[in-house]
Scaffold this motif. Sequence first.
Motif, short mmCIF file in Angstrom:
data_model
loop_
_atom_site.label_atom_id
_atom_site.label_comp_id
_atom_site.label_asym_id
_atom_site.label_seq_id
_atom_site.Cartn_x
_atom_site.Cartn_y
_atom_site.Cartn_z
N GLU A 100 0.82 -1.21 0.00
CA GLU A 100 0.00 0.00 0.00
C GLU A 100 0.86 1.27 0.00
OE1 GLU A 100 -3.01 0.04 3.00
OE2 GLU A 100 -3.59 2.09 2.53
N LEU A 101 1.98 1.20 0.68
CA LEU A 101 2.84 2.38 0.74
C LEU A 101 3.31 2.82 -0.62
CD1 LEU A 101 5.19 2.16 3.80
CD2 LEU A 101 3.50 3.87 3.25
N ASP A 102 3.60 1.84 -1.49
CA ASP A 102 4.02 2.19 -2.84
C ASP A 102 2.97 3.07 -3.51
OD1 ASP A 102 6.46 0.81 -3.10
OD2 ASP A 102 5.35 -1.07 -3.18
N LEU A 103 1.72 2.67 -3.32
CA LEU A 103 0.65 3.41 -3.97
C LEU A 103 0.40 4.74 -3.29
CD1 LEU A 103 -1.82 0.51 -4.70
CD2 LEU A 103 -0.05 1.46 -6.13
N ILE A 104 0.68 4.80 -2.00
CA ILE A 104 0.48 6.07 -1.31
C ILE A 104 1.47 7.11 -1.83
CG2 ILE A 104 0.62 7.23 0.92
CD1 ILE A 104 -0.28 4.66 2.22
N PHE A 105 2.71 6.69 -1.95
CA PHE A 105 3.72 7.67 -2.32
C PHE A 105 3.90 7.81 -3.82
CE2 PHE A 105 4.91 6.80 2.06
CZ PHE A 105 4.99 8.09 2.54
N ASN A 106 3.49 6.82 -4.56
CA ASN A 106 3.69 6.88 -6.02
C ASN A 106 2.37 6.79 -6.74
OD1 ASN A 106 6.55 7.03 -6.43
ND2 ASN A 106 6.60 5.05 -5.39
N PHE A 107 1.37 7.47 -6.18
CA PHE A 107 0.04 7.30 -6.78
C PHE A 107 0.02 7.73 -8.23
CE2 PHE A 107 0.19 11.43 -4.82
CZ PHE A 107 -0.39 12.26 -5.75
N HIS A 108 0.87 8.73 -8.58
CA HIS A 108 0.84 9.17 -9.98
C HIS A 108 1.33 8.08 -10.92
CE1 HIS A 108 4.73 10.15 -8.32
NE2 HIS A 108 5.23 10.26 -9.52
N LYS A 109 2.24 7.26 -10.43
CA LYS A 109 2.70 6.15 -11.27
C LYS A 109 1.61 5.11 -11.43
CE LYS A 109 7.52 6.81 -10.76
NZ LYS A 109 8.74 6.45 -10.07
N ALA A 110 0.88 4.91 -10.36
CA ALA A 110 -0.25 3.98 -10.47
C ALA A 110 -1.24 4.48 -11.51
CB ALA A 110 -0.93 3.83 -9.11
N TYR A 111 -1.39 5.81 -11.56
CA TYR A 111 -2.29 6.37 -12.57
C TYR A 111 -1.77 6.10 -13.98
CZ TYR A 111 -5.34 9.12 -9.51
OH TYR A 111 -6.28 9.52 -8.59
N TYR A 112 -0.46 6.28 -14.17
CA TYR A 112 0.09 6.03 -15.50
C TYR A 112 -0.15 4.58 -15.92
CZ TYR A 112 2.53 10.50 -15.27
OH TYR A 112 2.83 11.83 -15.19
N ILE A 113 0.02 3.69 -14.97
CA ILE A 113 -0.18 2.27 -15.29
C ILE A 113 -1.64 2.01 -15.62
CG2 ILE A 113 -0.09 -0.05 -14.33
CD1 ILE A 113 2.36 0.87 -12.73
N LEU A 114 -2.50 2.60 -14.82
CA LEU A 114 -3.93 2.41 -15.07
C LEU A 114 -4.32 2.93 -16.46
CD1 LEU A 114 -6.46 1.36 -13.70
CD2 LEU A 114 -6.88 3.64 -12.83
N ASP A 115 -3.67 4.03 -16.86
CA ASP A 115 -3.97 4.59 -18.18
C ASP A 115 -3.56 3.68 -19.32
OD1 ASP A 115 -5.29 6.85 -17.49
OD2 ASP A 115 -3.55 8.17 -17.55
N GLU A 116 -2.59 2.81 -19.06
CA GLU A 116 -2.21 1.87 -20.11
C GLU A 116 -3.09 0.63 -20.09
OE1 GLU A 116 -0.27 2.66 -22.47
OE2 GLU A 116 0.17 4.56 -21.48
N LEU A 117 -3.76 0.42 -18.98
CA LEU A 117 -4.57 -0.79 -18.84
C LEU A 117 -6.02 -0.52 -19.26
CD1 LEU A 117 -4.44 -3.67 -17.66
CD2 LEU A 117 -5.32 -2.71 -15.55
N LEU A 118 -6.57 0.56 -18.77
CA LEU A 118 -7.95 0.91 -19.09
C LEU A 118 -7.95 2.23 -19.84
CD1 LEU A 118 -9.70 0.34 -15.64
CD2 LEU A 118 -9.55 -1.25 -17.53
#
Lengths: 161, 961
Positions: A100-118
């Motif tokens: 969870e910490l990864d997503l807390i601090f790197n939420f923008h990266k999670a967004y980039y990944i989500l943009d490639e998936l959906l």
Amino acid sequence: MIHFVLLISRQGKVRLTKWYSPYSQKERTKVIRELGGVILSRGPKLCNFVDWRGFKVVYKRYASLYFCMCIDQDDNELEVLEIIHHFVEILDRYFGSVCELDLIFNFHKAYYILDELLLAGELQESSKKTVARLIAAQDSLVETAKEQASSISNIIAQATK
Amino acid sequence: MGSQGGFYQSKEFLDLVKSIGEARSKAEEDRIVLGEIETLKRRISDPDIPKFKMKEYIIRLVYVEMLGHDASFGYIHAVKMTHDDSLLVKRTGYLAVTLFLNEDHDLIILIVNTIQKDLKSDNYLVVCAALNAVCRLINEETIPAVLPQVVELLAHPKEAVRKKAIMALHRFYQKSPSSVSHLVSNFRKRLCDNDPGVMGATLCPLFELITIDVSSYKDLVISFVSILKQVAERRLPKAYDYHQMPAPFIQIKLLKILALLGSGDKQASENMYTVVGDIFRKCDSSSNIGNAVLYECICCVSSIYPNPKLLESAADAISRFLKSDSHNLKYMGIDALGRLIKISPEIAEQHQLAVIDCLEDPDDTLKRKTFELLYKMTKSTNVEVIVDRMIDYMISINDNHYKTEIASRCVELAEQFAPSNQWFILTMNKVFEHAGDLVNIKVAHNLMRLIAEGFGEDDDTADSQLRSSAVDSYLHILGEPKLPSVFLQVICWVLGEYGTADGKYSASLVTGKLCDVAEAYSNDETVKAYAVTALMKIYAFEIAAGRKVDMLPECQSLMEEFLASHSTDLQQRAYELQAVIGLDAHAVESIMPSDASCEDIEVDKALSFLNGYIQDSIEKGAQPYIPESERSGMLNISKFRNQDHHEASSHGLRFEAYELPKQTVQSKIPPASLASTELVPVPEPVYVRESYPTTTVSSASSDAGSTELKLRLDGVQKKWGRQTHSPATSTSSSTSQKTVNGATQVDGSNTSNSRTRETYDSRKQQVEITPEKQKLAASLFGGSSKTEKKPATGHKISKSSSHMVEKSHVPKSSMEVASEKKVPFQQPPDLLDFGEPTVQSNAPSVDPFKELEDLLEPTTQVASAENHGSTAAATKSPDIMGLYKETPAGIHNKDDSDILSGLSNPPVTNMLGGTTKTQVAQSSKGRRPNLKDSLQKDTLVRQMGVTPSSLNPILFKDLLG
């Protein structure tokens, strides 16, 4: 179609939100509050699906994080459950044992990944490899940009000596 | 890959995130965020801010907004960032605007230009970023500005770009079908793309197109079947495998499409039987994704032309679902059962106990799904049990949305299958009592009509029985406090119409009750109006019957109050009542005939009854009436004819009117025909219905025509959206008129009776009483072979649903126009084998996907090799643990993450050499927590001051672990 993606922690804290249908800021807050209340209070052995205002919300808990996606009545819930898992696996591969910490601090990266998936509320890519490759391409660009920036500043620094 | 988990943000940002994470209350969190907003406001407006700083501020804005606060002050800066030359900054800008802005935001106009430029960029990553934004931000007005470029990108060399361009086009189609209707053929072309990802993405728009218009895609059946076959035979690259299933997401999409194409089409369905059967056999029912595909197969089988063998497999799969322990699978099983019983109703019987278990399950979701199933399998033999169950559940829940739905289902079932009038009235009473205000007003009007018209049989005694039992129960129910407004309206109407009809109750009793209602619900004007009208009817019937009318004192005072009411409606009704009472029996009878609510009122549109009066006036020297069309030379006349005309003349410059464009003339037709229906107080449904499809078709075709005629607006912001024709409003106006006339009465009898009905305590009884359950099962599933729908009442439903049917005409007709324009498309026998010359030049035995995969290999190997290395590192964990211990715990700067990874990297590079089994390493890796990564993160986070023992110890837990 997926109307929105929501990541909330067990305490009800929002970790990521992505809206594919138009919702005003006010509606968003309301949706999060409502769904948070419904989903967090559900027992562990119940279905991973919830009826909600004529839509269905599919959620899955990973450690302390709930991944939720809101879909239409006639969508395949099990498939969406796997889309969630697919997303988590990609995150896991990217961050290396994602927590969870990864997503807390790197939420923008999670967004980039989500943009490639959906994209536009539909599953755009079902190959982990392809998503990973695209993200890596973007990241490498980031690296080169950083190098360039530093080399330019070196040049400037030398020139101004 | 652990290095990607590093935190690049500034200390300040990390502190913010940390403090939010540790906030103990929402109030504290809000305070922190508000402080952050102030900081950002101050900093962000500084003109000399360096780019990388700005980038971080924007990300912080995203964070603030994610927490539910308003960050709109910074939107413009996010927009500005998209203009930046550096992709790095641009990407952040695009991310932020797609998260901040909805498609109707004013700032979007400022982005369109940038998007246009970026779509032409040489760097495919820039194009991708722009396409992501296109999918989110482009609205109907701005589509023309980017459409040509998006279409061009469909042929981009990079598959990622083609894929996103397809999705963007799909989005355009959703927003405004007419703007891209001429481009639909592109979707067919892209279905044949060399890249499976692009092909998979193309299935989304095709699915939608086929949903709207099945017939023009029948030619693709063979292609879809062949693609599905190849997917199932694992001929796609391994990268598309998911949990050992070959490209399941693509399989599911294809099955959905086949279900549409094969529905009611024997010939098309026969092509599908083999492949669907294969998938049934191959599906691994132990994994979730396998079950997802299985479920989709069942849906497909129940939608296409039935095949006994497939139905059997589907039934098997369903029973596996229902027998499973997983609630998810039970849920899917119930849903699938609901689909299959339409074709083979007997299948429900073998699962009756499982269904009842689900019905009594504490899980609401499962319960609701089961109600949906019951709703589908309701017959006149089991309607009482099912509706009673539904009502019990309806009473027990708070969710208004679902309450509405289940209430309308109860009403529908009761209307359709009611075993007796008595039961019907009782059921309706319960529904209205508990969900009254949530029920659509149409349901109430329907009920009134039903009571007025009776059940459609020619049996007058049955109808009057229905009415008097309705009156009985309503008079009884009125004693209860706090009834919903809709219900009261029904009660008032019925009491007015039939309260005294059978002579059982005196006029004074009924009027007294009505006055009580009007007083008790004095803030509900609608109810009061219904009550006054009901009073008027009762008095009128009394007068007509030659009895003397004694107005009750409370009624008189009520009338006085209404005569002075602020509501003009109430006032008018009160005056009318006064006037009616003063008339003689004969006049009253012709104004208010008894039980005539269903009679059609004929309107004399020519007003011929005035002829004598006019004749008299003309003889006395009055001017004869000149029809509007013949009047000329009058100043204002143009205003009545044509709005545009009038505008032009008022400016005083133009003396000739523009020639009207053709499409405006056409689009004026529907309003005209509408207006004429509005004049008729009793619109004959047939007339409305017939006039509708024709007018909509013509306007739809003119719409389509106009897109062709239009100027090319490339790069020009479209300022005025074309008005879309909305048939929905007009149809609803006609229905509401109908219902005014067709009101009726219901009688509510004792609800107490039904309440004493045993309520099931599901858990206890599950254990103890199986006979109980079996009884329930018998009543639910028992007479499966018996009666079907009551034919007599059937027509009522069809009447109300016919409007829905009409509406569905509209999109269809516009689609037909679209499909006419599509380019004829030659279908190669094997969809995946065609394409670029390079592929064709190969020997036919070579699988193109294999080739593709080989091409991909070099790039992916590096990544996967690294991955493999990291698992290897994990196995060497003792060493790394040692390293970790040696690193001083208290290093302050972030560099030490690099040190750590530097330390662990050497083994990785050493391992690079002989990694051939990368696939295996990858797939197994996801499951095992990676020790190295975790340790690394752990140190990193500790330095920032987040300690695992504090608020949330599982923050560190592997999500997949």
